[in-house]
Design a protein around this motif. Structure first.
Motif, mmCIF file in Angstrom:
data_model
loop_
_atom_site.group_PDB
_atom_site.id
_atom_site.type_symbol
_atom_site.label_atom_id
_atom_site.label_comp_id
_atom_site.label_asym_id
_atom_site.label_seq_id
_atom_site.Cartn_x
_atom_site.Cartn_y
_atom_site.Cartn_z
ATOM 1 N N ALA A 27 0.917 -1.654 -0.292
ATOM 2 C CA ALA A 27 -0.275 -0.461 -0.182
ATOM 3 C C ALA A 27 0.582 1.003 -0.467
ATOM 4 O O ALA A 27 1.664 1.417 0.532
ATOM 5 C CB ALA A 27 -1.107 0.363 1.140
ATOM 6 N N VAL A 28 -0.099 2.295 -0.496
ATOM 7 C CA VAL A 28 0.752 3.616 -0.351
ATOM 8 C C VAL A 28 -0.236 4.870 -0.678
ATOM 9 O O VAL A 28 -1.501 4.190 -1.693
ATOM 10 C CB VAL A 28 1.822 3.463 -2.186
ATOM 11 C CG1 VAL A 28 1.497 3.320 -3.513
ATOM 12 C CG2 VAL A 28 2.753 4.977 -1.774
ATOM 13 N N CYS A 44 3.546 7.392 -12.050
ATOM 14 C CA CYS A 44 3.740 5.984 -12.453
ATOM 15 C C CYS A 44 4.359 5.442 -10.503
ATOM 16 O O CYS A 44 5.382 5.485 -10.069
ATOM 17 C CB CYS A 44 4.658 5.874 -13.259
ATOM 18 S SG CYS A 44 3.552 6.151 -14.911
ATOM 19 N N LEU A 45 3.926 4.074 -10.435
ATOM 20 C CA LEU A 45 4.056 3.984 -9.718
ATOM 21 C C LEU A 45 4.366 1.849 -10.014
ATOM 22 O O LEU A 45 3.250 1.036 -10.391
ATOM 23 C CB LEU A 45 3.510 3.286 -8.307
ATOM 24 C CG LEU A 45 3.924 4.718 -7.341
ATOM 25 C CD1 LEU A 45 2.508 5.913 -7.589
ATOM 26 C CD2 LEU A 45 3.176 5.352 -6.477
ATOM 27 N N SER A 46 4.536 1.255 -9.656
ATOM 28 C CA SER A 46 4.798 -0.238 -10.144
ATOM 29 C C SER A 46 4.613 -0.847 -9.312
ATOM 30 O O SER A 46 5.532 -0.973 -8.476
ATOM 31 C CB SER A 46 6.398 -0.538 -11.717
ATOM 32 O OG SER A 46 7.471 0.004 -10.766
ATOM 33 N N HIS A 47 5.057 -2.638 -9.662
ATOM 34 C CA HIS A 47 4.391 -3.640 -8.409
ATOM 35 C C HIS A 47 5.319 -4.747 -9.450
ATOM 36 O O HIS A 47 4.373 -4.929 -10.261
ATOM 37 C CB HIS A 47 3.806 -3.662 -7.553
ATOM 38 C CG HIS A 47 4.226 -4.808 -6.773
ATOM 39 N ND1 HIS A 47 4.746 -6.333 -6.823
ATOM 40 C CD2 HIS A 47 3.841 -4.153 -5.036
ATOM 41 C CE1 HIS A 47 4.856 -6.888 -4.788
ATOM 42 N NE2 HIS A 47 4.771 -5.121 -4.363
ATOM 43 N N LEU A 130 -3.651 3.757 -2.649
ATOM 44 C CA LEU A 130 -3.300 2.762 -3.645
ATOM 45 C C LEU A 130 -2.533 1.529 -2.827
ATOM 46 O O LEU A 130 -1.869 1.741 -2.208
ATOM 47 C CB LEU A 130 -2.050 3.313 -4.635
ATOM 48 C CG LEU A 130 -1.742 1.737 -5.757
ATOM 49 C CD1 LEU A 130 -2.902 1.064 -6.833
ATOM 50 C CD2 LEU A 130 -1.000 2.754 -6.744
ATOM 51 N N ASP A 131 -3.507 0.672 -3.308
ATOM 52 C CA ASP A 131 -2.921 -1.120 -3.161
ATOM 53 C C ASP A 131 -3.207 -1.985 -4.302
ATOM 54 O O ASP A 131 -3.681 -1.991 -4.486
ATOM 55 C CB ASP A 131 -4.112 -0.929 -1.606
ATOM 56 C CG ASP A 131 -3.172 -2.954 -0.701
ATOM 57 O OD1 ASP A 131 -2.249 -3.150 -1.157
ATOM 58 O OD2 ASP A 131 -4.333 -2.861 -0.038
ATOM 59 N N PHE A 132 -1.803 -2.608 -3.808
ATOM 60 C CA PHE A 132 -1.599 -4.124 -4.713
ATOM 61 C C PHE A 132 -1.887 -5.107 -3.763
ATOM 62 O O PHE A 132 -1.090 -5.308 -2.470
ATOM 63 C CB PHE A 132 -0.275 -4.039 -5.372
ATOM 64 C CG PHE A 132 -0.016 -2.720 -6.195
ATOM 65 C CD1 PHE A 132 -0.161 -3.549 -7.007
ATOM 66 C CD2 PHE A 132 0.280 -2.072 -6.325
ATOM 67 C CE1 PHE A 132 -0.085 -2.352 -8.435
ATOM 68 C CE2 PHE A 132 0.631 -0.897 -7.383
ATOM 69 C CZ PHE A 132 0.577 -1.553 -8.785
ATOM 70 N N ASP A 133 -2.988 -5.672 -3.662
ATOM 71 C CA ASP A 133 -3.599 -6.867 -3.392
ATOM 72 C C ASP A 133 -2.844 -7.959 -4.318
ATOM 73 O O ASP A 133 -4.035 -8.297 -5.233
ATOM 74 C CB ASP A 133 -4.613 -7.600 -2.791
ATOM 75 C CG ASP A 133 -5.351 -6.731 -1.583
ATOM 76 O OD1 ASP A 133 -3.943 -6.105 -1.762
ATOM 77 O OD2 ASP A 133 -6.291 -6.344 -0.957
#
Length: 225
Positions: A27-28, A44-47, A130-133
Protein backbone atom coordinates in the motif's frame (compact mmCIF):
# COMPACT_ATOMS: atom_id res chain seq x y z
CA UNK A 1 -10.34 -29.54 26.77
CA UNK A 2 -11.00 -25.80 26.88
CA UNK A 3 -7.38 -25.11 27.84
CA UNK A 4 -6.10 -27.20 24.91
CA UNK A 5 -8.45 -25.42 22.51
CA UNK A 6 -7.32 -22.04 23.83
CA UNK A 7 -3.65 -23.02 23.47
CA UNK A 8 -4.22 -24.21 19.91
CA UNK A 9 -6.04 -20.98 19.07
CA UNK A 10 -3.19 -18.87 20.47
CA UNK A 11 -0.61 -20.91 18.58
CA UNK A 12 -2.47 -20.59 15.30
CA UNK A 13 -3.00 -16.86 15.85
CA UNK A 14 0.72 -16.37 16.53
CA UNK A 15 1.62 -18.33 13.38
CA UNK A 16 -0.82 -16.28 11.31
CA UNK A 17 0.61 -13.06 12.76
CA UNK A 18 4.19 -14.14 12.07
CA UNK A 19 3.34 -15.19 8.54
CA UNK A 20 1.51 -11.93 7.93
CA UNK A 21 4.54 -9.94 9.05
CA UNK A 22 6.58 -11.72 6.39
CA UNK A 23 4.31 -10.41 3.67
CA UNK A 24 5.55 -7.24 1.90
CA UNK A 25 3.62 -3.99 2.28
CA UNK A 26 1.94 -3.15 -1.02
CA UNK A 27 0.00 0.00 0.00
CA UNK A 28 1.10 3.55 -0.72
CA UNK A 29 -0.38 7.01 -0.16
CA UNK A 30 0.71 10.17 -1.96
CA UNK A 31 -0.43 13.61 -3.12
CA UNK A 32 -1.29 14.11 -6.79
CA UNK A 33 -1.13 17.71 -7.97
CA UNK A 34 -3.59 19.03 -10.55
CA UNK A 35 -2.18 19.69 -14.02
CA UNK A 36 -3.30 21.35 -17.22
CA UNK A 37 -5.42 18.98 -19.29
CA UNK A 38 -3.52 19.66 -22.54
CA UNK A 39 -0.31 17.84 -21.57
CA UNK A 40 -0.48 16.15 -18.14
CA UNK A 41 2.51 14.20 -16.83
CA UNK A 42 1.47 10.89 -15.25
CA UNK A 43 2.77 9.70 -11.90
CA UNK A 44 3.53 5.98 -12.14
CA UNK A 45 4.14 3.27 -9.53
CA UNK A 46 5.02 -0.33 -10.27
CA UNK A 47 5.00 -3.69 -8.54
CA UNK A 48 6.66 -6.92 -9.73
CA UNK A 49 4.20 -9.79 -10.21
CA UNK A 50 4.74 -13.35 -11.38
CA UNK A 51 2.92 -14.78 -14.38
CA UNK A 52 -0.55 -16.32 -14.02
CA UNK A 53 -1.10 -14.41 -10.76
CA UNK A 54 -4.35 -12.83 -9.64
CA UNK A 55 -4.01 -9.13 -8.87
CA UNK A 56 -6.54 -6.77 -7.28
CA UNK A 57 -5.78 -3.05 -7.29
CA UNK A 58 -7.69 -0.94 -4.78
CA UNK A 59 -7.53 2.81 -5.22
CA UNK A 60 -9.24 5.83 -3.69
CA UNK A 61 -8.85 9.50 -4.61
CA UNK A 62 -9.52 12.09 -1.92
CA UNK A 63 -11.96 14.90 -2.50
CA UNK A 64 -10.83 17.85 -4.60
CA UNK A 65 -12.80 20.41 -6.64
CA UNK A 66 -12.30 20.96 -10.37
CA UNK A 67 -10.03 17.94 -10.71
CA UNK A 68 -10.35 14.68 -12.63
CA UNK A 69 -8.17 11.75 -11.62
CA UNK A 70 -7.59 8.84 -14.01
CA UNK A 71 -5.69 5.64 -13.34
CA UNK A 72 -4.40 3.30 -16.03
CA UNK A 73 -2.72 -0.02 -15.27
CA UNK A 74 -0.43 -1.64 -17.84
CA UNK A 75 2.23 -4.32 -17.96
CA UNK A 76 5.88 -3.60 -18.80
CA UNK A 77 5.92 -5.52 -22.09
CA UNK A 78 6.86 -3.89 -25.40
CA UNK A 79 3.16 -3.52 -26.24
CA UNK A 80 2.34 -2.14 -22.76
CA UNK A 81 -0.96 -4.00 -22.63
CA UNK A 82 -3.70 -2.25 -20.70
CA UNK A 83 -4.88 -4.32 -17.73
CA UNK A 84 -7.33 -1.90 -16.12
CA UNK A 85 -8.43 1.73 -16.43
CA UNK A 86 -10.70 3.93 -14.37
CA UNK A 87 -11.62 7.58 -14.93
CA UNK A 88 -13.13 10.12 -12.55
CA UNK A 89 -11.86 8.45 -9.39
CA UNK A 90 -13.89 9.47 -6.37
CA UNK A 91 -13.54 9.19 -2.61
CA UNK A 92 -15.16 5.75 -2.83
CA UNK A 93 -12.90 2.71 -3.01
CA UNK A 94 -12.48 1.40 -6.57
CA UNK A 95 -11.31 -2.15 -7.31
CA UNK A 96 -9.74 -3.54 -10.45
CA UNK A 97 -9.02 -7.25 -10.82
CA UNK A 98 -7.04 -9.04 -13.51
CA UNK A 99 -4.81 -12.07 -14.12
CA UNK A 100 -1.26 -11.46 -15.28
CA UNK A 101 -0.13 -13.26 -18.43
CA UNK A 102 3.61 -12.76 -17.97
CA UNK A 103 6.07 -12.09 -15.20
CA UNK A 104 7.11 -8.46 -14.87
CA UNK A 105 6.19 -5.09 -13.44
CA UNK A 106 2.56 -4.03 -13.23
CA UNK A 107 2.60 -0.24 -13.68
CA UNK A 108 -0.19 2.01 -12.37
CA UNK A 109 -0.11 5.56 -13.81
CA UNK A 110 -2.19 8.42 -12.37
CA UNK A 111 -3.08 11.76 -13.96
CA UNK A 112 -4.90 14.64 -12.28
CA UNK A 113 -6.24 17.13 -14.82
CA UNK A 114 -7.98 20.41 -14.07
CA UNK A 115 -11.25 21.38 -15.64
CA UNK A 116 -11.21 24.03 -18.36
CA UNK A 117 -10.55 27.52 -17.08
CA UNK A 118 -8.47 26.48 -14.06
CA UNK A 119 -4.69 26.69 -13.86
CA UNK A 120 -2.28 24.57 -11.77
CA UNK A 121 -2.08 25.78 -8.21
CA UNK A 122 -0.89 24.38 -4.88
CA UNK A 123 -4.52 24.30 -3.75
CA UNK A 124 -5.43 21.70 -6.37
CA UNK A 125 -4.16 18.44 -4.90
CA UNK A 126 -5.86 15.10 -4.36
CA UNK A 127 -4.67 12.38 -2.00
CA UNK A 128 -4.32 8.95 -3.64
CA UNK A 129 -4.53 5.68 -1.70
CA UNK A 130 -3.22 2.73 -3.71
CA UNK A 131 -3.07 -0.89 -2.60
CA UNK A 132 -1.85 -3.93 -4.54
CA UNK A 133 -3.33 -7.28 -3.47
CA UNK A 134 -1.42 -10.13 -5.09
CA UNK A 135 -2.01 -13.86 -5.10
CA UNK A 136 -3.35 -15.14 -1.81
CA UNK A 137 -4.10 -11.57 -0.69
CA UNK A 138 -6.95 -11.41 -3.21
CA UNK A 139 -8.90 -14.27 -1.61
CA UNK A 140 -12.14 -13.24 0.12
CA UNK A 141 -12.20 -15.61 3.08
CA UNK A 142 -15.59 -14.38 4.27
CA UNK A 143 -17.20 -15.56 1.02
CA UNK A 144 -15.09 -18.72 1.09
CA UNK A 145 -16.26 -19.54 4.63
CA UNK A 146 -19.87 -18.95 3.64
CA UNK A 147 -19.61 -21.05 0.49
CA UNK A 148 -17.81 -23.99 2.10
CA UNK A 149 -19.49 -23.56 5.52
CA UNK A 150 -16.17 -23.31 7.34
CA UNK A 151 -15.81 -22.70 11.05
CA UNK A 152 -13.69 -19.73 12.27
CA UNK A 153 -10.84 -22.06 13.21
CA UNK A 154 -10.98 -23.71 9.77
CA UNK A 155 -10.88 -20.28 8.11
CA UNK A 156 -7.78 -19.35 10.09
CA UNK A 157 -6.16 -22.64 9.12
CA UNK A 158 -7.03 -22.02 5.47
CA UNK A 159 -5.49 -18.55 5.68
CA UNK A 160 -2.36 -19.98 7.25
CA UNK A 161 -2.14 -22.72 4.64
CA UNK A 162 -2.50 -20.25 1.76
CA UNK A 163 0.05 -17.86 3.27
CA UNK A 164 2.58 -20.64 3.81
CA UNK A 165 2.03 -21.90 0.27
CA UNK A 166 2.51 -18.39 -1.06
CA UNK A 167 5.80 -18.08 0.84
CA UNK A 168 6.93 -21.49 -0.42
CA UNK A 169 6.13 -20.42 -3.98
CA UNK A 170 8.20 -17.26 -3.49
CA UNK A 171 11.08 -19.27 -2.08
CA UNK A 172 10.86 -21.69 -4.99
CA UNK A 173 10.93 -18.75 -7.39
CA UNK A 174 13.99 -17.29 -5.66
CA UNK A 175 15.69 -20.67 -5.78
CA UNK A 176 15.06 -20.97 -9.53
CA UNK A 177 16.43 -17.45 -10.05
CA UNK A 178 19.50 -18.32 -7.98
CA UNK A 179 20.03 -21.46 -10.08
CA UNK A 180 19.77 -19.44 -13.31
CA UNK A 181 22.21 -16.86 -11.99
CA UNK A 182 24.62 -19.57 -10.84
CA UNK A 183 24.45 -21.28 -14.23
CA UNK A 184 25.07 -17.94 -15.94
CA UNK A 185 28.07 -17.25 -13.70
CA UNK A 186 29.51 -20.72 -14.29
CA UNK A 187 29.03 -20.37 -18.04
CA UNK A 188 30.67 -16.94 -18.03
CA UNK A 189 33.54 -18.25 -15.91
CA UNK A 190 34.11 -21.15 -18.32
CA UNK A 191 34.15 -18.79 -21.31
CA UNK A 192 36.60 -16.48 -19.57
CA UNK A 193 38.88 -19.43 -18.81
CA UNK A 194 38.81 -20.59 -22.43
CA UNK A 195 39.44 -17.04 -23.64
CA UNK A 196 42.36 -16.63 -21.23
CA UNK A 197 43.86 -19.94 -22.33
CA UNK A 198 43.48 -19.03 -26.00
CA UNK A 199 45.06 -15.62 -25.34
CA UNK A 200 48.06 -17.21 -23.61
CA UNK A 201 48.51 -19.68 -26.48
CA UNK A 202 48.41 -16.87 -29.04
CA UNK A 203 50.95 -14.82 -27.04
CA UNK A 204 53.31 -17.80 -26.74
CA UNK A 205 53.05 -18.54 -30.47
CA UNK A 206 53.67 -14.88 -31.36
CA UNK A 207 56.64 -14.74 -28.99
CA UNK A 208 58.22 -17.86 -30.50
CA UNK A 209 57.60 -16.51 -34.01
CA UNK A 210 59.25 -13.20 -33.13
CA UNK A 211 62.30 -14.99 -31.72
CA UNK A 212 62.58 -17.18 -34.82
CA UNK A 213 62.13 -14.19 -37.13
CA UNK A 214 64.73 -12.05 -35.31
CA UNK A 215 67.28 -14.88 -35.28
CA UNK A 216 66.91 -15.31 -39.04
CA UNK A 217 67.17 -11.53 -39.55
CA UNK A 218 70.36 -11.20 -37.47
CA UNK A 219 71.95 -14.20 -39.19
CA UNK A 220 71.29 -12.70 -42.61
CA UNK A 221 72.94 -9.48 -41.44
CA UNK A 222 75.81 -11.61 -40.04
CA UNK A 223 75.32 -10.09 -36.61
CA UNK A 224 75.16 -13.50 -34.93
CA UNK A 225 76.43 -16.96 -35.85
Amino acid sequence: MTRKFFSASVAISMMVLATTLLQPANAVKFDLAGQDATNPTPICLSHYVEDETQVVIKVRAGAGPHQKVTVEVRDDSEDQNQLWRKENLADELQRGAFLTKRAGDVVACFTNTLTEGYKPDSRYVRVIDLDFDIGVETIDYAKLAEAEKLKPMEVELRKLEDMVQDILDDMDHLQRREERMRNTNESTNARVQWFSTLTMCVLVVLGMWQIFYLKRFFRKKRLID
